[in-house]
Design an enzyme around this catalytic site. Sequence first.
Site, PDB file in Angstrom:
ATOM      1  N   LYS A   1       1.600  18.286  -9.630  1.00 22.65           N
ATOM      2  CA  LYS A   1       1.652  18.244  -8.168  1.00 22.65           C
ATOM      3  C   LYS A   1       2.885  19.011  -7.718  1.00 22.65           C
ATOM      4  O   LYS A   1       4.015  18.515  -7.792  1.00 22.65           O
ATOM      5  CB  LYS A   1       1.724  16.801  -7.645  1.00 22.65           C
ATOM      6  CG  LYS A   1       1.463  16.778  -6.144  1.00 22.65           C
ATOM      7  CD  LYS A   1       2.248  15.748  -5.395  1.00 22.65           C
ATOM      8  CE  LYS A   1       3.609  16.140  -4.953  1.00 22.65           C
ATOM      9  NZ  LYS A   1       3.733  17.178  -3.923  1.00 22.65           N
TER      10      LYS A   1
ATOM     11  N   GLU B   1      14.627  14.933 -13.533  1.00 26.19           N
ATOM     12  CA  GLU B   1      15.629  15.988 -13.318  1.00 26.19           C
ATOM     13  C   GLU B   1      16.009  15.929 -11.851  1.00 26.19           C
ATOM     14  O   GLU B   1      15.233  16.359 -10.991  1.00 26.19           O
ATOM     15  CB  GLU B   1      15.025  17.364 -13.629  1.00 26.19           C
ATOM     16  CG  GLU B   1      14.666  17.580 -15.071  1.00 26.19           C
ATOM     17  CD  GLU B   1      15.876  17.722 -15.980  1.00 26.19           C
ATOM     18  OE1 GLU B   1      16.994  17.911 -15.481  1.00 26.19           O
ATOM     19  OE2 GLU B   1      15.681  17.606 -17.195  1.00 26.19           O
TER      20      GLU B   1
ATOM     21  N   CYS C   1      20.024  23.016  -7.810  1.00 23.17           N
ATOM     22  CA  CYS C   1      20.502  21.696  -8.251  1.00 23.17           C
ATOM     23  C   CYS C   1      21.892  21.776  -8.861  1.00 23.17           C
ATOM     24  O   CYS C   1      22.688  20.863  -8.726  1.00 23.17           O
ATOM     25  CB  CYS C   1      19.521  21.101  -9.252  1.00 23.17           C
ATOM     26  SG  CYS C   1      19.240  22.172 -10.676  1.00 23.17           S
TER      27      CYS C   1
ATOM     28  N   GLU D   1      24.974  15.516  -1.871  1.00 25.48           N
ATOM     29  CA  GLU D   1      24.373  16.819  -2.163  1.00 25.48           C
ATOM     30  C   GLU D   1      23.853  17.413  -0.850  1.00 25.48           C
ATOM     31  O   GLU D   1      22.867  16.940  -0.288  1.00 25.48           O
ATOM     32  CB  GLU D   1      23.215  16.648  -3.148  1.00 25.48           C
ATOM     33  CG  GLU D   1      22.640  17.976  -3.595  1.00 25.48           C
ATOM     34  CD  GLU D   1      21.351  17.828  -4.410  1.00 25.48           C
ATOM     35  OE1 GLU D   1      20.470  17.058  -4.001  1.00 25.48           O
ATOM     36  OE2 GLU D   1      21.228  18.524  -5.422  1.00 25.48           O
TER      37      GLU D   1
HETATM   38  N1  LIG Z   1      17.922  18.712 -12.074  1.00 31.64           N
HETATM   39  C1  LIG Z   1      17.177  19.778 -11.902  1.00 31.64           C
HETATM   40  O1  LIG Z   1      16.907  20.534 -12.829  1.00 31.64           O
HETATM   41  C2  LIG Z   1      16.653  20.121 -10.524  1.00 31.64           C
HETATM   42  C3  LIG Z   1      15.986  21.335 -10.343  1.00 31.64           C
HETATM   43  C4  LIG Z   1      15.507  21.655  -9.072  1.00 31.64           C
HETATM   44  C5  LIG Z   1      15.701  20.779  -8.009  1.00 31.64           C
HETATM   45  N2  LIG Z   1      16.349  19.610  -8.215  1.00 31.64           N
HETATM   46  C6  LIG Z   1      16.604  18.717  -7.080  1.00 31.64           C
HETATM   47  O2  LIG Z   1      15.480  18.689  -6.214  1.00 31.64           O
HETATM   48  C7  LIG Z   1      15.895  18.374  -4.890  1.00 31.64           C
HETATM   49  C8  LIG Z   1      15.252  19.329  -3.906  1.00 31.64           C
HETATM   50  O3  LIG Z   1      13.884  19.309  -4.044  1.00 31.64           O
HETATM   51  P1  LIG Z   1      12.899  18.555  -3.013  1.00 31.64           P
HETATM   52  O4  LIG Z   1      13.517  18.465  -1.670  1.00 31.64           O
HETATM   53  O5  LIG Z   1      11.562  19.162  -3.183  1.00 31.64           O
HETATM   54  O6  LIG Z   1      12.886  17.085  -3.639  1.00 31.64           O
HETATM   55  P2  LIG Z   1      11.976  15.874  -3.216  1.00 31.64           P
HETATM   56  O7  LIG Z   1      12.420  14.715  -4.040  1.00 31.64           O
HETATM   57  O8  LIG Z   1      11.906  15.708  -1.751  1.00 31.64           O
HETATM   58  O9  LIG Z   1      10.501  16.338  -3.651  1.00 31.64           O
HETATM   59  C9  LIG Z   1      10.213  16.746  -4.961  1.00 31.64           C
HETATM   60  C10 LIG Z   1       8.741  16.491  -5.240  1.00 31.64           C
HETATM   61  O10 LIG Z   1       8.496  15.088  -5.194  1.00 31.64           O
HETATM   62  C11 LIG Z   1       7.372  14.834  -4.375  1.00 31.64           C
HETATM   63  N3  LIG Z   1       7.495  13.480  -3.822  1.00 31.64           N
HETATM   64  C12 LIG Z   1       8.102  13.103  -2.668  1.00 31.64           C
HETATM   65  N4  LIG Z   1       7.982  11.749  -2.509  1.00 31.64           N
HETATM   66  C13 LIG Z   1       7.296  11.292  -3.585  1.00 31.64           C
HETATM   67  C14 LIG Z   1       6.870   9.996  -4.003  1.00 31.64           C
HETATM   68  N5  LIG Z   1       7.120   8.889  -3.288  1.00 31.64           N
HETATM   69  N6  LIG Z   1       6.185   9.879  -5.160  1.00 31.64           N
HETATM   70  C15 LIG Z   1       5.941  10.978  -5.909  1.00 31.64           C
HETATM   71  N7  LIG Z   1       6.301  12.233  -5.574  1.00 31.64           N
HETATM   72  C16 LIG Z   1       6.981  12.383  -4.423  1.00 31.64           C
HETATM   73  C17 LIG Z   1       7.405  15.958  -3.348  1.00 31.64           C
HETATM   74  O11 LIG Z   1       6.160  16.104  -2.739  1.00 31.64           O
HETATM   75  C18 LIG Z   1       7.785  17.139  -4.235  1.00 31.64           C
HETATM   76  O12 LIG Z   1       6.658  17.635  -4.925  1.00 31.64           O
HETATM   77  C19 LIG Z   1      17.400  18.477  -4.907  1.00 31.64           C
HETATM   78  O13 LIG Z   1      17.961  17.202  -4.933  1.00 31.64           O
HETATM   79  C20 LIG Z   1      17.682  19.231  -6.201  1.00 31.64           C
HETATM   80  O14 LIG Z   1      18.964  19.003  -6.724  1.00 31.64           O
HETATM   81  C21 LIG Z   1      16.818  19.256  -9.445  1.00 31.64           C
HETATM   82  C1  LIG Z   2      17.567  24.228 -12.930  1.00 26.70           C
HETATM   83  N1  LIG Z   2      17.780  25.400 -12.050  1.00 26.70           N
HETATM   84  C2  LIG Z   2      19.176  25.803 -12.113  1.00 26.70           C
HETATM   85  C3  LIG Z   2      16.946  26.492 -12.526  1.00 26.70           C
HETATM   86  C4  LIG Z   2      17.324  25.131 -10.707  1.00 26.70           C
HETATM   87  C5  LIG Z   2      17.922  24.024 -10.038  1.00 26.70           C
HETATM   88  O1  LIG Z   2      17.677  23.836  -8.849  1.00 26.70           O
END
Ligand SMILES: NC(=O)c1ccc[n+]([C@@H]2O[C@H](COP(=O)([O-])OP(=O)(O)OC[C@H]3O[C@@H](n4cnc5c(N)ncnc54)[C@H](O)[C@@H]3O)[C@@H](O)[C@H]2O)c1
Ligand SMILES: C[N+](C)(C)CC=O
Length: 485
Positions: A170, A245, A279, A380
Amino acid sequence: MFINGEWVEARSGQTRDIINPYNQAVIAKATEGQVADMQEAIAAARHAFDHGPWPQTPATDRGKIVQTIADFIQRDKAELAELESLDTGKTLEESRGDMDDITAVFRYYAELADKDGAETLDPPIANATSRVVREPVGVCGQITPWNYPLLQASWKLAPALVAGNTLIMKPSEITPLSSVKVFELMEEAGVPRGVVNLVLGSGNTVGAELSAHQDVDLISFTGGIETGKRIMQAASSNMKNIALELGGKNPNIVFADADFETAVDQAMNAVFFHAGQVCSAGTRLIVEESIHDALVKELVERVRKIKLGDGFDETTQMGPLISAEHLNKVRRYVETGRKEGATVAVGGERPDDPELNDGFFYLPTVLTDCTTDMDVVQEEGFGPVITVETFSSEDEAVKLANDSIYGLSGGVFTNDIGKAERCVKKMRMGTVWINEVNFYFPQAPWGGYKQSGIGRELGKVGLEEYTETKHIYQNLKPGPVNWFG
Ligand SMILES: NC(=O)c1ccc[n+]([C@@H]2O[C@H](COP(=O)([O-])OP(=O)(O)OC[C@H]3O[C@@H](n4cnc5c(N)ncnc54)[C@H](O)[C@@H]3O)[C@@H](O)[C@H]2O)c1
Ligand SMILES: C[N+](C)(C)CC=O
């Protein structure tokens, strides 16, 4: 959506407009799946795992199919990069780089596919054999974010496939385009029916169903910390394996003996790349007091020159934020900083260039006079905003760096290698860089300490996440043991 080997629309007929963050143009109408669509996809993946050929297919053959997917991604790199830039606003150059990284991930796991031979143990009694094998976990739910849509998907798809699992992905509801295309490529590469399923839709509906469903054995999630907590709770209903993650608030320590040019340049890369929507963005600049003024002066001068614009314009250095909602979040975040006493050294508002009016742009921003107790230093922001703190000793630098609920990544800039090694040893983060920022590659595990997550992606450990460990013991000379006479 791709369910059980067929391309389908949501049963409800609902759609969602996909918006280009550069100009708010509607670039696609995506079908909007609901719970019933997700249930159908989970049933297909369950059936394909329990009765289909994929888990029994020799690992070498699974590896060949994953290698073919990599070939197709390279073949269609230009189209995939354009889809990614349209969807996210990131520069085309960055998206092309992402596609190369994604190809490398598929190739890395394709090559690892048949390398995991069983481990033989020497059992503590005679006439017995004992071995440890790894088997696929089963049906995997994979939920991805909007900032690196296909990159984060590749970290999940490739290892899940080579290990012999079936899956339902998803993607973020606001950036589904590149994922749709890669599912077309997986179909073309010959992945059997029901093994890979794609369901589009919102997190609260289809994402929540995937996380809670009893027929799903593993959930792998990349996204925000609050969503991660909800998913963890939902996944506990049938004790799913979980991999999370999550976010980061990543420190970047600069000692006075560091190469000044490199430190300034990398401090900018750390936080303004992809408008800070990374991230591992180095959002907390922790600078030795003696060079603070010079470093901030240089940083501010260079930040003023960053060229904002359309990701499709090759001269653009920084694109827009992903959405109006996210832009407002970043604005509120900077306002919080101001109220807490931070000084806006540069930025702190939307650009006044009329050409950027329709995009969700925010100026690259440097906040000085920051201290670790401020929300702006702890939360963040996920935008092009860097906070600057100072230190006067090595211990203080490490203390400030560790003062966070997060533990994803961190950097140290110094020419004293002993000092660098002492610091990184004490830094509580999944990845630490010395004289570098934001570097990742397929062989190196990625993941967070503390509230930045659970488990690791990439590397051998990223494949192990998609396996269960089984111990097989055989008595070579069976006979009664007469315990009960
Ligand atoms: N650690 C890593 O490698 C990494 C990499 C990329 C992004 N991120 C993190 O992602 C965040 C940004 O992404 P975002 O805004 O899309 O995050 P988000 O948590 O809002 O959404 C991520 C995904 O989760 C889904 N989602 C939302 N609510 C849900 C629920 N209740 N149950 C299941 N799925 C649900 C969303 O539809 C989306 O597909 C930042 O905090 C960033 O640091 C982390
Ligand atoms: C994991 N990385 C660095 C590729 C994307 C994070 O948002």
